[in-house]
Design an enzyme around this catalytic site. Structure first.
Site, PDB file in Angstrom:
ATOM      1  N   TYR A   6       0.852  -1.204   0.000  1.00  0.00           N
ATOM      2  CA  TYR A   6       0.000   0.000   0.000  1.00  0.00           C
ATOM      3  C   TYR A   6       0.878   1.240   0.000  1.00  0.00           C
ATOM      4  CZ  TYR A   6      -5.013  -0.880   0.366  1.00  0.00           C
ATOM      5  OH  TYR A   6      -6.309  -1.158   0.076  1.00  0.00           O
ATOM      6  N   ARG A  26      -2.441  -2.489 -18.738  1.00  0.00           N
ATOM      7  CA  ARG A  26      -3.695  -1.731 -18.731  1.00  0.00           C
ATOM      8  C   ARG A  26      -3.616  -0.672 -17.628  1.00  0.00           C
ATOM      9  NH1 ARG A  26      -6.502  -4.849 -22.079  1.00  0.00           N
ATOM     10  NH2 ARG A  26      -8.176  -3.351 -22.150  1.00  0.00           N
ATOM     11  N   THR A  63      -4.253   5.981 -22.193  1.00  0.00           N
ATOM     12  CA  THR A  63      -4.097   4.652 -21.613  1.00  0.00           C
ATOM     13  C   THR A  63      -2.746   4.133 -22.088  1.00  0.00           C
ATOM     14  OG1 THR A  63      -5.357   3.781 -23.474  1.00  0.00           O
ATOM     15  CG2 THR A  63      -6.521   4.045 -21.408  1.00  0.00           C
TER      16      THR A  63
END
Ligand code: DSN
Length: 441
Positions: free
Chosen positions: A53, A234, A225
Site C-alpha cells: 500500500y 492496462r 491509456t
C-alpha cells in the site's frame, strides 16, 4: 512462460489462462485498441509489488516502507517525460483511461460545469460526456459530431464552444482514422478560454514513434491509456504541459489531488513498475520503427480492402485503424462470421449510419497487434482477402427492420456460420499464418 505454481494450486484458473493464450496465438486480433505487452512487462505485472500500500506520492506517503516504491514511481514519471518531451508534470496513478478522464474533469471543473466532447455514436468515448456515463451526471456534457464526409465537424465544435462556454474541451476519438486536429482545437479552446484536454489513448504509441503529430504544443492536459499502441499494461498516464502550467501553476497539483485523495487511494505498484518497463521499451529505435510500420500496415490493409470494393470511412487512414461500411445494420454479421474464421474485430457505426447503435453498419479494425507480431504489408494482403471471402459467404444475410423477424434471422445466421465449412477452412489458414508469427517467442 512458466506458470507452474498456478498449474499446481489452481488447475482450473491455469487452464482458462492457457485457453486464452492459445486463442490469442492462433487468431488474428484486429481490434485497434489492443496490444501485446512484452514478457518483461508481464513479469513486472506479476511481481510482488502488488503487495504494498502506498497512498500519497513519492516522498509523501501515508504508510511507511515505500522507499523502493517511490523510486519505481519516479522512474515511471521520468520515462514518461522522455517519451513525451516537454511534458512538465506526469501522474502515473490513475487506474485506467475512464477513471483518468474523470479525474481530469474533477480536477478542473466544479460540479455542473460544461465539458464539450465528441459523441459516442460518432466515435467519441463514454467518458467524453455520453449520457449513460457519470461524466454527464456530474458535468453538463455537450456533444459534437462529424460532418457528412466523416471528418470532425470543426465548425460545429466552434459554434458549440461559443454557445456553451465549456470549461474543458476534449479532443479524442476511438474510431477516427485521420490525424487528430490538435491545432484547430487549440484555436477554438483559446477563443473561449477553455482548457483543452487530449485523450490520445489510441494513438499515443504513434505519437512517441513520431508517426503522429504530438499534442504537447497545443493542449493543456493529455490522457493516454498505456495498453493500446503504447504497448504496455492496462493503465493510464495524465500529463500536463507547459501551456497549462503557464495558465495556472497550481493545475498539476489539482490533478494530483483529484486522483488522490479525490477519487482513488492506493496506487497499484506492480502496474507502475510495468508502466516503467513499457515506457523504457517505447524509448527504443525498434519501438519507433514499429509505430511507423503500424501505420504502413493500416494503409496497406486499407488499399487491399478498397481493391476488393470495400467502402472505407474518409477513404483511408493516417493512423492505426480503419472503419469500413458493410451495409445497413450488417456490422454485427461480419464481426460474428469473422470470429468463426479466427479474425477478431468489432462492429462500429460509420458516418451517417443508416443502422442503429446496436446494429451498426460498419466494422472497425486496426493493425497494432498484427504489426507487433511481425506481420508486414504482404500479410495485410492475405488478411484483406480473408475479410473479403468471409463477407462473400454471408451476403444472403441482411438487416431486417422488424424486430421479431430480425431475431429469427439472427438465429438462422448463427446456425449457418457455426456449420459453414469455408469459414472453418479460413480459420485453419488464419491459424497457419498466426503460428508463423508467435506472440511470445
Ligand atoms: N475500449 C476502447 C476502444 O476499443 O477504443 C476505448 O476505451
Amino acid at each position: 512462460m512458466n506458470f507452474e505454481n498456478l498449474q499446481q494450486t489452481d488447475p482450473l484458473c491455469y487452464q482458462l489462462m492457457i485457453d486464452e493464450m492459445q486463442r490469442q496465438e492462433e487468431s488474428l486480433e484486429l481490434i485497434p485498441s489492443e496490444c501485446i505487452a512484452s514478457l518483461s512487462t508481464i513479469e513486472a505485472l506479476g511481481s510482488p509489488l502488488t503487495n504494498k500500500y502506498s497512498e500519497g506520492y513519492a516522498g509523501a506517503r501515508y504508510y511507511g516502507g515505500n522507499e523502493v516504491i517511490d523510486e519505481v514511481e519516479q522512474l515511471a514519471i521520468e520515462r514518461a517525460k522522455q517519451a513525451f518531451p516537454w511534458v512538465k508534470h506526469v501522474n502515473v496513478q490513475a487506474y485506467s483511461g475512464s477513471p483518468a478522464n474523470m479525474a481530469i474533469y474533477n480536477g478542473l471543473c466544479e460540479a455542473g460545469d460544461t465539458i464539450l466532447g465528441l459523441s459516442l455514436s460518432q466515435w467519441g468515448h463514454l467518458t467524453h460526456g455520453h449520457k449513460v456515463s457519470a461524466t454527464s451526471k456530474f458535468f453538463n456534457a455537450v456533444q459534437f459530431g462529424l460532418n457528412t464526409d466523416g471528418y470532425i465537424d470543426l465548425e460545429e465544435v466552434e459554434r458549440l464552444a461559443h454557445e456553451h462556454n465549456p470549461k474543458v474541451i476534449v479532443v479524442g476519438f476511438t474510431a477516427y482514422s485521420r490525424e487528430f486536429p490538435f491545432e484547430a482545437f487549440s484555436k477554438i479552446a483559446e477563443s473561449v478560454g477553455a482548457y483543452l484536454m487530449a485523450d490520445i489513448s489510441h494513438i499515443s504509441g504513434l505519437v512517441v514513434s513520431g508517426a503522429h503529430t504530438s499534442p504537447v504544443p497545443y493542449v493543456d492536459v493529455i490522457m493516454t491509456t498505456t495498453h493500446k499502441t503504447l504497448g504496455g499494461p492496462r493503465w493510464a498516464l495524465i500529463m500536463t504541459t507547459e501551456k497549462w502550467l503557464k495558465k495556472d501553476p497550481e493545475m498539476a497539483k489539482k490533478i494530483d489531488k483529484s486522483i488522490f485523495p479525490g477519487l482513488q487511494w492506493g496506487p497499484h505498484n506492480h502496474q507502475t513498475l510495468a508502466i516503467a518497463v513499457a515506457l523504457g521499451e517505447a524509448l527504443t529505435p525498434e519501438f519507433r520503427e514499429q509505430g511507423h510500420q503500424i501505420v504502413k500496415n493500416a494503409q496497406a490493409l486499407g488499399k487491399y480492402l478498397e481493391e476488393y470494393g470495400f467502402d472505407l470511412a474518409t477513404g483511408g487512414t493516417d493512423n492505426h485503424l480503419l472503419l469500413m461500411s458493410v451495409g445497413k445494420g450488417r456490422g454485427g454479421f461480419l464481426q460474428e462470421a469473422l470470429d468463426m474464421a479466427g479474425i477478431t474485430l468489432n462492429k462500429n457505426t460509420v458516418p451517417n449510419d443508416p443502422g442503429t447503435a446496436f446494429n451498426p453498419s460498419g466494422v472497425r479494425m486496426g493493425t497494432p497487434i498484427m504489426t507487433m507480431r511481425g506481420m508486414r504489408e504482404a500479410e495485410m494482403k492475405q488478411v484483406a482477402g480473408w475479410i473479403y471471402r468471409v463477407s462473400e459467404i454471408i451476403t444472403d444475410f441482411v438487416y431486417i427492420d422488424d424486430k421479431e423477424a430480425r431475431k429469427e434471422r439472427l438465429k438462422e445466421f448463427r446456425a449457418f456460420i457455426a456449420e459453414n465449412q469455408e469459414l472453418k477452412d479460413i480459420k485453419e489458414e488464419v491459424k497457419n499464418l498466426c503460428i508463423q508469427f508467435p506472440i511470445y517467442k
